[in-house]
Design a protein around this motif. Sequence first.
Motif, PDB file in Angstrom:
ATOM      1  N   LEU A 192      -2.560  -0.201  -3.747  1.00 58.82           N
ATOM      2  CA  LEU A 192      -3.346  -1.425  -3.962  1.00 58.82           C
ATOM      3  C   LEU A 192      -2.507  -2.480  -4.680  1.00 58.82           C
ATOM      4  O   LEU A 192      -2.464  -3.642  -4.266  1.00 58.82           O
ATOM      5  CB  LEU A 192      -4.608  -1.111  -4.770  1.00 58.82           C
ATOM      6  N   ILE A 193      -1.837  -2.079  -5.741  1.00 59.63           N
ATOM      7  CA  ILE A 193      -1.040  -3.021  -6.517  1.00 59.63           C
ATOM      8  C   ILE A 193       0.101  -3.603  -5.688  1.00 59.63           C
ATOM      9  O   ILE A 193       0.335  -4.814  -5.675  1.00 59.63           O
ATOM     10  CB  ILE A 193      -0.494  -2.355  -7.797  1.00 59.63           C
ATOM     11  N   LEU A 194       0.787  -2.727  -4.955  1.00 64.31           N
ATOM     12  CA  LEU A 194       1.907  -3.205  -4.139  1.00 64.31           C
ATOM     13  C   LEU A 194       1.442  -4.128  -3.018  1.00 64.31           C
ATOM     14  O   LEU A 194       2.034  -5.183  -2.784  1.00 64.31           O
ATOM     15  CB  LEU A 194       2.685  -2.034  -3.553  1.00 64.31           C
ATOM     16  N   PHE A 195       0.371  -3.729  -2.325  1.00 65.71           N
ATOM     17  CA  PHE A 195      -0.157  -4.572  -1.245  1.00 65.71           C
ATOM     18  C   PHE A 195      -0.569  -5.928  -1.794  1.00 65.71           C
ATOM     19  O   PHE A 195      -0.392  -6.957  -1.154  1.00 65.71           O
ATOM     20  CB  PHE A 195      -1.364  -3.915  -0.564  1.00 65.71           C
ATOM     21  N   SER A 196      -1.113  -5.908  -3.001  1.00 62.33           N
ATOM     22  CA  SER A 196      -1.588  -7.139  -3.607  1.00 62.33           C
ATOM     23  C   SER A 196      -0.431  -8.028  -4.051  1.00 62.33           C
ATOM     24  O   SER A 196      -0.453  -9.233  -3.856  1.00 62.33           O
ATOM     25  CB  SER A 196      -2.505  -6.817  -4.792  1.00 62.33           C
ATOM     26  N   GLU A 197       0.596  -7.416  -4.623  1.00 58.98           N
ATOM     27  CA  GLU A 197       1.694  -8.227  -5.143  1.00 58.98           C
ATOM     28  C   GLU A 197       2.669  -8.667  -4.069  1.00 58.98           C
ATOM     29  O   GLU A 197       3.224  -9.756  -4.144  1.00 58.98           O
ATOM     30  CB  GLU A 197       2.448  -7.444  -6.214  1.00 58.98           C
ATOM     31  N   ARG A 198       2.893  -7.796  -3.071  1.00 63.23           N
ATOM     32  CA  ARG A 198       3.937  -8.132  -2.108  1.00 63.23           C
ATOM     33  C   ARG A 198       3.415  -8.404  -0.703  1.00 63.23           C
ATOM     34  O   ARG A 198       4.088  -9.029   0.084  1.00 63.23           O
ATOM     35  CB  ARG A 198       4.925  -6.969  -1.996  1.00 63.23           C
ATOM     36  N   GLY A 199       2.234  -7.874  -0.414  1.00 61.58           N
ATOM     37  CA  GLY A 199       1.714  -8.018   0.940  1.00 61.58           C
ATOM     38  C   GLY A 199       1.898  -6.745   1.734  1.00 61.58           C
ATOM     39  O   GLY A 199       2.696  -5.881   1.376  1.00 61.58           O
ATOM     40  N   PHE A 200       1.191  -6.656   2.842  1.00 63.38           N
ATOM     41  CA  PHE A 200       1.212  -5.441   3.647  1.00 63.38           C
ATOM     42  C   PHE A 200       2.586  -5.166   4.249  1.00 63.38           C
ATOM     43  O   PHE A 200       3.150  -4.096   4.077  1.00 63.38           O
ATOM     44  CB  PHE A 200       0.160  -5.538   4.754  1.00 63.38           C
TER      45      PHE A 200
END
Lengths: 201, 222
Positions: free
Chosen positions: B14-22
């Motif tokens: 969740l954090i990675l998708f939110s910070e960097r995108g899918f």
Amino acid sequence: MARDTETKILDAAYQSFLAQGFKPTTTKQVAQRSGVNESTIFRRYGSKDNLFRRVLEYHVSERLAFSPTSDDNGPLLDGIAEVVEDLLILLTGQVPAFRLLIKGSLMEEDLLRDVDRRLRGLQHGMWQYLTGLRDRGRLRSTDYGPIVELLFGLVQLRAFEISVADAWEEGPVLEAAVRDAAREIAVFIVDRWGLATEGGR
Amino acid sequence: MSLDTRSRILNEALILFSERGFHESSVADIATAADVSEAAVFRVMGSKRELFREVVSAASTWEQVDLGDLMLRVFMVDIRTDLKAFIHECFKIYFDNIHIVRMSIAGRMQFEELRDGGVFQIPPLRAYLEYYLGEMEARGLVEVPNRPLCVDVLMGSVFSDVLHTTVTAKHEMFSESLSAQLGELWGVRIDAFVDEFIRVVKPASSDPSTTPGPRSLKVGGN
């Protein structure tokens, strides 16, 4: 570099970044899409990072300019609707780019601050416009500062809603939706703050 | 796989998708962040896309927020006080869920999973505000011209602030200082909303014995 070539590159790069995001996009793809030689792109921008930055400057922050004038004497409602419509078109155009902006790790502070400053500039443009109408006796006398902050929030909301709906629908949802939204907001403004003048509403 | 490990993986994703995108987040990155092997990540979900779907689904309960706290602070006597409490609650909820909020804003146009549901306006909050204004009108305390639009004005301005604070100012937490900043800003805006957008029929009385009862008598005049 010819203006035309630069535009081709920046448009193609923008479309690619929007469609796929930063990482999967390659300068080769941008070259193919724009019809410009890959080495030309490299010579001009040096790196993908730099290209990305320039794309956002060109397609986002530089587009955010807005200074409507309040000295036309046409019907108040139509004038306001047109101004709100212009603002909505500007903002709906920027929504797709927010997807890119929101990826914090890729963004440089000063670019973000620039976008922020320009958005506030848009709000200021709206404030100047309404204040101008007030000074011409067409709107009620009051401080339009906080009013515009709230109205701008509404306009941004509409811009997002319209833009997202448009991305999923087929056909020209956007123009009609923008016009309707602008009119509804203009009616509200005239209703709350409009003054009957000789020209009539 | 333990429940702990699974939720850790989902959380880091969740954090990675939110910070960097899918696209910009790899399964390898997620594995590293969660301190597991890539194979472990694939055990949660078969593919990155399915993992994304699962992450969104798990985080989407944020829209069913509990408004119990808020309702304790809303007295339906003075609209300004009530609206301040409401706005504060809105920001708290957005910041409690900052990752899915960012993901939703960023991914709404591309990803089907994010298409429905709120983020521009959190449905329970919107519904509550509509109800609140309606109730205040029914009690004869205010007049609200075009209630849906007035609700959109407030919800839109909250959303606008959330955009600004998380995207351009990159705030991650609803800190004391951010809360104070927004509180000050909104004090002025709520006054403008009450004075300019709607109409107060009966100004707030400082006498507690005049708390309005059920909508029986609609007293005319201001």
